[in-house]
Design a protein around this motif. Structure first.
Motif, PDB file in Angstrom:
ATOM      1  N   GLU A   7       0.837  -1.203   0.000  1.00 27.50           N
ATOM      2  CA  GLU A   7       0.000   0.000   0.000  1.00 27.50           C
ATOM      3  C   GLU A   7       0.872   1.253   0.000  1.00 27.50           C
ATOM      4  OE1 GLU A   7      -3.187   0.056  -0.485  1.00 27.50           O
ATOM      5  OE2 GLU A   7      -3.441  -2.129  -0.374  1.00 27.50           O
ATOM      6  N   GLN A   8       1.950   1.217   0.802  1.00 31.36           N
ATOM      7  CA  GLN A   8       2.846   2.369   0.865  1.00 31.36           C
ATOM      8  C   GLN A   8       3.515   2.621  -0.480  1.00 31.36           C
ATOM      9  OE1 GLN A   8       5.084   1.193   4.247  1.00 31.36           O
ATOM     10  NE2 GLN A   8       4.608   3.032   5.432  1.00 31.36           N
ATOM     11  N   GLN A   9       4.007   1.539  -1.084  1.00 36.55           N
ATOM     12  CA  GLN A   9       4.637   1.675  -2.400  1.00 36.55           C
ATOM     13  C   GLN A   9       3.666   2.268  -3.412  1.00 36.55           C
ATOM     14  OE1 GLN A   9       5.946  -2.553  -2.451  1.00 36.55           O
ATOM     15  NE2 GLN A   9       7.723  -1.758  -3.534  1.00 36.55           N
ATOM     16  N   ILE A  10       2.411   1.807  -3.334  1.00 37.14           N
ATOM     17  CA  ILE A  10       1.396   2.304  -4.264  1.00 37.14           C
ATOM     18  C   ILE A  10       1.234   3.816  -4.081  1.00 37.14           C
ATOM     19  CG2 ILE A  10      -1.102   2.312  -4.734  1.00 37.14           C
ATOM     20  CD1 ILE A  10      -1.069  -0.729  -4.389  1.00 37.14           C
ATOM     21  N   ARG A  11       1.121   4.232  -2.801  1.00 36.19           N
ATOM     22  CA  ARG A  11       0.942   5.667  -2.535  1.00 36.19           C
ATOM     23  C   ARG A  11       2.127   6.485  -3.025  1.00 36.19           C
ATOM     24  NH1 ARG A  11      -2.052   4.177   1.805  1.00 36.19           N
ATOM     25  NH2 ARG A  11      -0.314   4.134   3.278  1.00 36.19           N
ATOM     26  N   GLU A  12       3.337   5.960  -2.791  1.00 36.18           N
ATOM     27  CA  GLU A  12       4.525   6.699  -3.218  1.00 36.18           C
ATOM     28  C   GLU A  12       4.593   6.829  -4.735  1.00 36.18           C
ATOM     29  OE1 GLU A  12       7.922   4.878  -1.263  1.00 36.18           O
ATOM     30  OE2 GLU A  12       7.056   5.442   0.689  1.00 36.18           O
ATOM     31  N   LEU A  13       4.234   5.756  -5.432  1.00 41.83           N
ATOM     32  CA  LEU A  13       4.230   5.806  -6.896  1.00 41.83           C
ATOM     33  C   LEU A  13       3.207   6.807  -7.406  1.00 41.83           C
ATOM     34  CD1 LEU A  13       4.596   2.065  -7.931  1.00 41.83           C
ATOM     35  CD2 LEU A  13       6.077   3.926  -8.666  1.00 41.83           C
ATOM     36  N   GLU A  14       2.006   6.787  -6.797  1.00 41.03           N
ATOM     37  CA  GLU A  14       0.954   7.721  -7.220  1.00 41.03           C
ATOM     38  C   GLU A  14       1.455   9.158  -7.070  1.00 41.03           C
ATOM     39  OE1 GLU A  14      -3.146   5.177  -6.287  1.00 41.03           O
ATOM     40  OE2 GLU A  14      -2.215   6.352  -4.675  1.00 41.03           O
ATOM     41  N   GLU A  15       2.110   9.417  -5.936  1.00 43.23           N
ATOM     42  CA  GLU A  15       2.665  10.756  -5.694  1.00 43.23           C
ATOM     43  C   GLU A  15       3.693  11.117  -6.759  1.00 43.23           C
ATOM     44  OE1 GLU A  15       1.842  13.278  -3.588  1.00 43.23           O
ATOM     45  OE2 GLU A  15       0.140  11.903  -3.423  1.00 43.23           O
ATOM     46  N   GLU A  16       4.592  10.180  -7.036  1.00 44.23           N
ATOM     47  CA  GLU A  16       5.657  10.475  -7.988  1.00 44.23           C
ATOM     48  C   GLU A  16       5.102  10.750  -9.390  1.00 44.23           C
ATOM     49  OE1 GLU A  16       9.950   8.797  -9.614  1.00 44.23           O
ATOM     50  OE2 GLU A  16       8.910   7.662  -8.034  1.00 44.23           O
ATOM     51  N   ILE A  17       4.058   9.977  -9.777  1.00 40.89           N
ATOM     52  CA  ILE A  17       3.447  10.200 -11.091  1.00 40.89           C
ATOM     53  C   ILE A  17       2.823  11.597 -11.135  1.00 40.89           C
ATOM     54  CG2 ILE A  17       1.583   9.448 -12.649  1.00 40.89           C
ATOM     55  CD1 ILE A  17       2.210   6.547 -11.697  1.00 40.89           C
ATOM     56  N   LYS A  18       2.162  11.994 -10.031  1.00 45.99           N
ATOM     57  CA  LYS A  18       1.563  13.338  -9.970  1.00 45.99           C
ATOM     58  C   LYS A  18       2.640  14.417 -10.103  1.00 45.99           C
ATOM     59  CE  LYS A  18      -2.719  12.885  -7.279  1.00 45.99           C
ATOM     60  NZ  LYS A  18      -2.619  11.994  -6.099  1.00 45.99           N
ATOM     61  N   ARG A  19       3.784  14.193  -9.466  1.00 49.88           N
ATOM     62  CA  ARG A  19       4.837  15.215  -9.444  1.00 49.88           C
ATOM     63  C   ARG A  19       5.585  15.356 -10.762  1.00 49.88           C
ATOM     64  NH1 ARG A  19       6.552  12.999  -4.533  1.00 49.88           N
ATOM     65  NH2 ARG A  19       8.292  12.010  -5.625  1.00 49.88           N
ATOM     66  N   THR A  20       5.641  14.257 -11.529  1.00 51.10           N
ATOM     67  CA  THR A  20       6.484  14.266 -12.724  1.00 51.10           C
ATOM     68  C   THR A  20       5.752  14.890 -13.903  1.00 51.10           C
ATOM     69  OG1 THR A  20       7.345  12.165 -11.906  1.00 51.10           O
ATOM     70  CG2 THR A  20       8.020  12.813 -14.128  1.00 51.10           C
TER      71      THR A  20
END
Length: 355
Positions: A7-20
């Motif tokens: 779940e944490q990895q999923i959240r971090e990836l979602e954040e990174e996609i938003k930021r990029t």
């Protein structure tokens, strides 16, 4: 790794996609992130699926199955009752009601099963309000009818998003991509149309799915999302209609929706016609070996149906004992052509089955 870390990895990836920022330079990086995210979500799904039992499954009856799906209390039960004469409890569902209620709409000779499932809400795909079970159950539907009412138009997009998250693709054809894995030789990509995403992006998405050597043939200008859909393999592609109910209480302007009042019976004939059209029925006629064609009783199938589907409708023994079939009509090069189980029939065909 426990479920929390996924779940944490999923959240971090979602954040990174938003930021990029998305541009040509970051495209294959984003492609990789999106593919990784899709894979982690599937992983999380699998873990949850082991824990959750399937609360209900839809039993398909009739010539096709349409499912009414939407928020609670938008009038799905009333609509079901009016379309089919089913006796569905017209009360606001609370989430303990998990029995889908089916009814049959007989229209132009087709018997269309319509099922009202418990309401889904925002967050359903990730498990709110038993939504996950509802979504996984409706994957077998031939048509999804999204129902909102005039006071809750915003729910249309929410329901569509939840279905999307649940792997249901509305009104899309499956991606036109063929992937043949090889032992070695890397990834070879050939396409019949110009592609907007570059080869590096495609290759990095494939790598996320553990594909390092393959021949890939692409026949549509594919997006990263559609490429992931092609790789995930657990997506279903279902036509849909959107219905806005309670139009007698307030007029609203909605594109691409059928406005009805289930209560007052407004536009229900239009809705029936649209349901019938969306299901793309065809009619075929059976001719017993050495007998005459029965034109009074066509068999109703959906576009794309095969000889095997006809055999199944008759009796499953026909599939087991099938020898060959003969077909007269548009689907064959010449009348009386011999065909096998996988032959796709067309509207108006005449078929004899030899078992």
């Amino acid at each position: 790794m426990g479920p929390m870390s996924i779940e944490q990895q999923i959240r971090e990836l979602e954040e990174e996609i938003k930021r990029t920022p998305y541009n040509k330079a970051t495209e294959h990086h984003i492609g990789r992130l999106k593919a990784k995210l899709a894979r982690l979500r599937e992983e999380a799904e699998k873990q949850k699926a082991k824990a959750a039992r399937q609360a209900f499954s839809l039993k398909k009856e009739g010539d096709a199955t349409a499912v009414l799906i939407g928020y609670p209390s938008v009038g799905k039960s009333t609509l079901l009752n009016k379309l089919t004469g089913a006796k569905s409890e017209v009360a606001d569902y609370d989430f303990t009601t998990l029995k889908p209620v089916p009814g049959i709409l007989n229209y132009k000779g087709a018997s269309i099963q319509i099922i009202d499932v418990p309401g889904i809400i925002e967050g359903a795909a990730s498990g709110r309000g038993r939504g996950k079970e509802v979504i996984s159950a409706v994957r077998v539907a031939d048509l999804i009818i999204i129902v909102a009412d005039v006071f809750n138009l915003h729910t249309i997009d929410i329901v569509k998003r939840e279905l999307y998250e649940g792997g249901i693709r509305l009104d899309q054809k499956p991606p036109d991509v063929v992937i043949r894995k090889k032992e070695r030789g890397g990834v070879r990509i050939s396409s019949t149309v110009p592609l907007s995403i570059d080869e590096a992006t495609i290759t990095s998405v494939l790598k996320e799915y553990k594909i390092h050597s393959a021949d890939v043939v692409i026949r549509e200008d594919i997006t990263i999302e559609r490429l992931i859909d092609a790789l995930a393999g657990n997506r279903v592609y279902i036509p849909s209609l959107t219905v806005v109910n309670k139009i007698d209480l307030m007029d609203v302007d909605v594109a691409d929706a059928i406005k009805v009042s289930a209560e007052k019976g407004i536009n229900l004939d239009l809705l029936k016609e649209q349901i019938y059209r969306k299901l793309e029925f065809i009619r075929v006629y059976l001719k017993p070996p050495g007998g005459k064609v029965d034109f009074s009783e066509p068999m109703i199938l959906r576009r794309g149906a095969t000889v095997e589907d006809i055999c199944r409708k008759l009796h499953r023994d026909f599939v087991e004992n099938f020898r060959y079939a003969k077909v007269w009509g548009k689907s064959v090069k010449f009348d009386g052509q011999r065909v096998g189980l996988e032959h796709v029939v067309e509207d108006g065909d005449i078929i004899t089955i030899y078992a």
